[in-house]
Design an enzyme around this catalytic site. Structure first.
Site, short mmCIF file in Angstrom:
data_model
loop_
_atom_site.label_atom_id
_atom_site.label_comp_id
_atom_site.label_asym_id
_atom_site.label_seq_id
_atom_site.Cartn_x
_atom_site.Cartn_y
_atom_site.Cartn_z
N GLU A 441 0.83 -1.22 0.00
CA GLU A 441 0.00 0.00 0.00
C GLU A 441 0.86 1.26 0.00
O GLU A 441 0.53 2.24 0.66
CB GLU A 441 -0.93 0.03 1.22
C1 LIG Z 1 2.91 -9.85 0.48
C2 LIG Z 1 2.66 -8.77 -0.50
C3 LIG Z 1 1.35 -8.47 -0.86
C4 LIG Z 1 1.11 -7.48 -1.81
N1 LIG Z 1 -0.19 -7.26 -2.23
C5 LIG Z 1 -0.39 -6.47 -3.32
C6 LIG Z 1 -1.68 -6.40 -3.94
O1 LIG Z 1 -2.65 -6.99 -3.47
N2 LIG Z 1 -1.80 -5.66 -5.07
C7 LIG Z 1 -0.76 -4.99 -5.63
O2 LIG Z 1 -0.94 -4.37 -6.66
N3 LIG Z 1 0.48 -5.03 -5.06
C8 LIG Z 1 0.68 -5.75 -3.93
N4 LIG Z 1 1.93 -5.82 -3.36
C9 LIG Z 1 3.00 -5.04 -3.92
C10 LIG Z 1 3.43 -3.88 -3.04
O3 LIG Z 1 2.42 -2.91 -2.99
C11 LIG Z 1 4.76 -3.37 -3.60
O4 LIG Z 1 5.74 -4.34 -3.28
C12 LIG Z 1 5.14 -2.01 -3.07
O5 LIG Z 1 4.27 -1.05 -3.62
C13 LIG Z 1 6.57 -1.61 -3.40
O6 LIG Z 1 6.85 -1.83 -4.75
P1 LIG Z 1 8.17 -2.65 -5.16
O7 LIG Z 1 8.15 -3.91 -4.39
O8 LIG Z 1 8.23 -2.75 -6.63
O9 LIG Z 1 9.34 -1.78 -4.62
P2 LIG Z 1 10.06 -0.50 -5.39
O10 LIG Z 1 9.03 0.36 -6.00
O11 LIG Z 1 11.12 -1.02 -6.26
O12 LIG Z 1 10.67 0.25 -4.14
C14 LIG Z 1 11.80 -0.25 -3.41
C15 LIG Z 1 12.11 0.70 -2.26
O13 LIG Z 1 12.48 1.97 -2.78
C16 LIG Z 1 11.68 2.99 -2.24
N5 LIG Z 1 11.39 3.97 -3.31
C17 LIG Z 1 10.88 3.73 -4.52
N6 LIG Z 1 10.73 4.87 -5.20
C18 LIG Z 1 11.19 5.85 -4.41
C19 LIG Z 1 11.29 7.27 -4.53
N7 LIG Z 1 10.88 7.91 -5.63
N8 LIG Z 1 11.80 7.96 -3.49
C20 LIG Z 1 12.19 7.34 -2.36
N9 LIG Z 1 12.12 6.01 -2.18
C21 LIG Z 1 11.63 5.29 -3.20
C22 LIG Z 1 10.41 2.34 -1.73
O14 LIG Z 1 9.87 3.05 -0.63
C23 LIG Z 1 10.91 0.96 -1.34
O15 LIG Z 1 11.37 0.99 0.00
C24 LIG Z 1 2.19 -6.76 -2.37
C25 LIG Z 1 3.50 -7.05 -1.98
C26 LIG Z 1 3.74 -8.04 -1.08
C27 LIG Z 1 5.17 -8.36 -0.73
#
Ligand SMILES: Cc1cc2nc3c(=O)[nH]c(=O)nc-3n(C[C@H](O)[C@H](O)[C@H](O)COP(=O)(O)OP(=O)(O)OC[C@H]3O[C@@H](n4cnc5c(N)ncnc54)[C@H](O)[C@@H]3O)c2cc1C
Length: 598
Positions: A441
């Site tokens: 989220e």
């Molecule tokens: C168990 C689980 C359930 C989930 N359920 C859902 C679901 O139901 N539906 C769905 O759509 N998704 C779901 N997700 C996905 C989840 O919402 C994403 O993993 C999350 O939004 C982060 O995206 P990412 O993993 O690609 O990380 P990234 O976007 O690659 O980010 C990696 C890190 O970098 C930081 N970061 C990224 N961009 C910036 C920036 N511009 N400035 C500063 N920091 C930054 C982030 O805060 C994070 O700490 C789920 C994930 C998990 C693990």
């Protein structure tokens, strides 16, 4: 074995004494939420949480979900039976309008009981939780036909919902999204692409699964301006509205993950699946935001709920486990050692969690009340003022309560020593389950950026100015009351730090945005401390009023509130000064090292 008892008395105290629920009975749905009714609903919810959901929590964690060869997913033993009882109790539609099969009761009440359900079994509660988010998006952006076709079944819980944003190469940055939608002559779309990490993506608990999917219509602009939202049911509805042919969407795999094992986190493959647009073309992110805002409050609540159950178990253990002698003399002369609860450091741990959790509960319910006012008040000014605070509080509630949820699960685990590290006592599960709430989220770093980069300056800072005034006025009005002066003094100090941090951003972040980025997480926590401190000051006032009016059998409860309020002010609130100092350090040193030096 772990224990859980829903904190009904505390909820009722916050609703009745701190928030004065009866003052809002002019709002739609609130007149039905009489004191007796609220007590009955909270009591019934407690039973469902304790007797239906909780018994399959640990076993659900141990067994997890399995994907069958035909790409369907099996949930852990007992989950379907527990879910059926949950949905039959009408808990999904508690706050949904009656015309769609809900009960139209306050969202506040939905939030109050939602805490119990999530404490008892976070993984299971996520299935209806995602459904509730999908219901909210369809309610606001769906056409009349879509509402009629999907909402009653979703509210009933015989169909569940999901939200599909994330793809392998994009999570935070949804502008990179690739899933595509090709328009068809009958007005539908063919959706293709892969989504990952989809919670409740497939399972065996409902007849149909209504996926809400973000995709890019062929030819749409690049970036976030070209994203649309679609309804893609697992089974396409027949003319009579019942689930028919299987759609081109399936679970490709389930993720092996750290926690919430009972919730199926799926890779979802869309292979020319039939979908229908929700809301306007290319406005999918707006539509999804309805769902995301609701979900963010729900995830903040998860942080609180896990801290609560972890705390209850730690407190129980600390009363029973005999180890060492009290520094101030033997407390258990008949035993060979005193219980852990006599040790100041154990008490520091428990008091810290207790103060955050009870204050966090008030924070959550206060914010939920703002949501009700924002959506239900007849007075436009009142609606706008509540909506301002709701918008400002959403990233703080999500970010702070989930960071704390994890920290406190770890602290509660520590009370168990080595026994917290093995699986038997359930503490390991709470730590593992709490971790995800900081990530999904919108990871908490993104919540902090949303607060600093968007929410602070919105409408010329209207929300933040109003809240600072509200807290400042509270301090001013109560500072001459000798019973409250201690609390208002500490709160005012925290507020001064928050105002100074805000001013520092205004003066230093416009010209140099890295200053905002480097200080954003500290600022979010600074804001959380002051808001929860404000809640504690209000709690202290309600407790003093209650005692002055003759508390009867609530006397101990109210006195304990004052002690916990004092602890929050004395031991936790001073962190505002540290947070402010870090903000004012700016971004220079943080940004100085070359990337290769890390
Ligand atoms: C168990 C689980 C359930 C989930 N359920 C859902 C679901 O139901 N539906 C769905 O759509 N998704 C779901 N997700 C996905 C989840 O919402 C994403 O993993 C999350 O939004 C982060 O995206 P990412 O993993 O690609 O990380 P990234 O976007 O690659 O980010 C990696 C890190 O970098 C930081 N970061 C990224 N961009 C910036 C920036 N511009 N400035 C500063 N920091 C930054 C982030 O805060 C994070 O700490 C789920 C994930 C998990 C693990």
């Amino acid at each position: 074995m772990p224990i859980y008892k829903a904190p009904v008395n505390d909820t009722l105290f916050i609703l009745n004494d701190v928030l004065a629920l009866e003052r809002y009975n002019n709002l739609p749905g609130f007149a039905d939420a009489t004191g007796d009714m609220v007590e009955a609903i909270a009591g019934e919810a407690a039973k469902v949480a304790e007797e239906v959901l909780f018994p399959v929590n640990l076993s659900g964690d141990q067994e997890g979900c399995t994907r069958n060869d035909d790409a369907t997913v099996k949930t852990p033993k007992g989950f379907k039976q527990a879910y059926d009882l949950y949905r039959q109790g009408g808990w999904i539609g508690l706050a949904v309008p009656e015309e769609f099969g809900g009960q139209g009761l306050p969202y506040l009440l939905h939030t109050a009981v939602g805490e119990y359900m999530s404490s008892a079994n976070m993984a299971l509660t996520m299935y209806p939780g995602l459904t509730q988010g999908a219901i909210a998006a369809i309610l606001v952006h769906g056409s009349d036909e879509q509402k009629a076709a999907y909402l009653p079944k979703m509210v009933e819980g015989t169909w569940t919902g999901t939200m599909n944003l994330t793809e392998p190469h994009c999570g935070t940055d949804l502008g990179l999204l690739r899933a595509k939608a090709v328009p068809q002559s009958d007005g539908s779309y063919r959706i293709s692409g892969q989504k990952i990490f989809i919670s409740a993506g497939d399972h065996d608990m409902s007849e149909n699964i209504v996926h809400l999917v973000l995709a890019r219509i062929e030819g749409a602009p690049e970036g976030t301006k070209g994203i649309s939202l679609f309804i893609v049911p697992k089974f396409i509805l027949k003319d009579d509205g019942t689930p028919g042919t299987k759609n081109g969407v399936s679970c490709g795999a389930i993720e092996h993950k750290m926690g919430i094992h009972g919730n199926a986190t799926c890779v979802m493959n869309y292979d020319e699946a039939t979908g229908w647009l929700i809301g306007a073309e290319n406005k999918g992110l707006n539509a999804m935001f309805v769902m995301m805002n609701e979900a963010r409050l729900g995830v903040g609540l998860q942080g609180l709920s896990i801290a609560e159950i972890a705390y209850q178990n730690a407190a129980n253990y600390a009363r029973e486990r005999l180890q060492g002698r009290s520094l101030s003399g033997v407390k258990n002369p008949n035993g060979k050692a005193d219980p852990l609860i006599v040790h100041p450091d154990i008490r520091r741990t428990l008091m810290t969690i207790k103060a955050w959790t009870e204050g966090g509960r008030a924070f959550t319910l206060w914010t939920a009340l703002k949501s009700d006012i924002a959506h239900r008040s007849a007075d436009e000014k009142e609606r706008q003022a509540a909506d301002d605070i709701l918008g400002l509080m959403t990233p703080i509630l999500k970010g702070v309560l989930t960071d704390k949820g994890f920290d406190h699960a770890v602290m509660a685990q520590q009370v168990f020593g080595g026994h917290g590290y093995i699986e038997e006592h359930g503490m390991s599960q709470y730590v593992r389950d709490a971790r995800i709430a900081m990530i999904y989220e919108g990871a908490n770093g993104i919540q902090a950026l949303d607060l600093v980069g968007r929410k602070l300056g919105m409408n010329g800072g209207r929300a933040v100015i109003a809240l600072f005034k509200e807290i400042g006025d509270f301090c001013e009005e109560n500072r001459h009351d000798e019973k409250l002066a201690f609390f208002t003094k500490h709160l005012k100090k925290g507020l001064n730090d928050l105002q100074a941090g805000t001013m520092w951003f205004m003066q230093n972040a416009m010209a140099k945005p890295d200053n905002a980025g480097a200080g954003s997480t500290d600022y979010m926590h600074l804001f959380g401390l002051v808001t929860v401190g404000y809640m504690w000051a209000k709690i202290a006032k309600a407790a003093e009023d209650g005692l002055a009016a003759g508390a009867g059998e609530r006397e101990d409860f109210l006195k304990n509130k004052l002690i916990t309020a004092k602890f929050f002010m004395e031991r936790l609130m001073p962190e505002t000064a540290l947070r402010k100092t870090r903000i004012e350090a700016g971004a220079d040193t943080t940004m100085e090292l070359a990337a290769e030096a890390f």
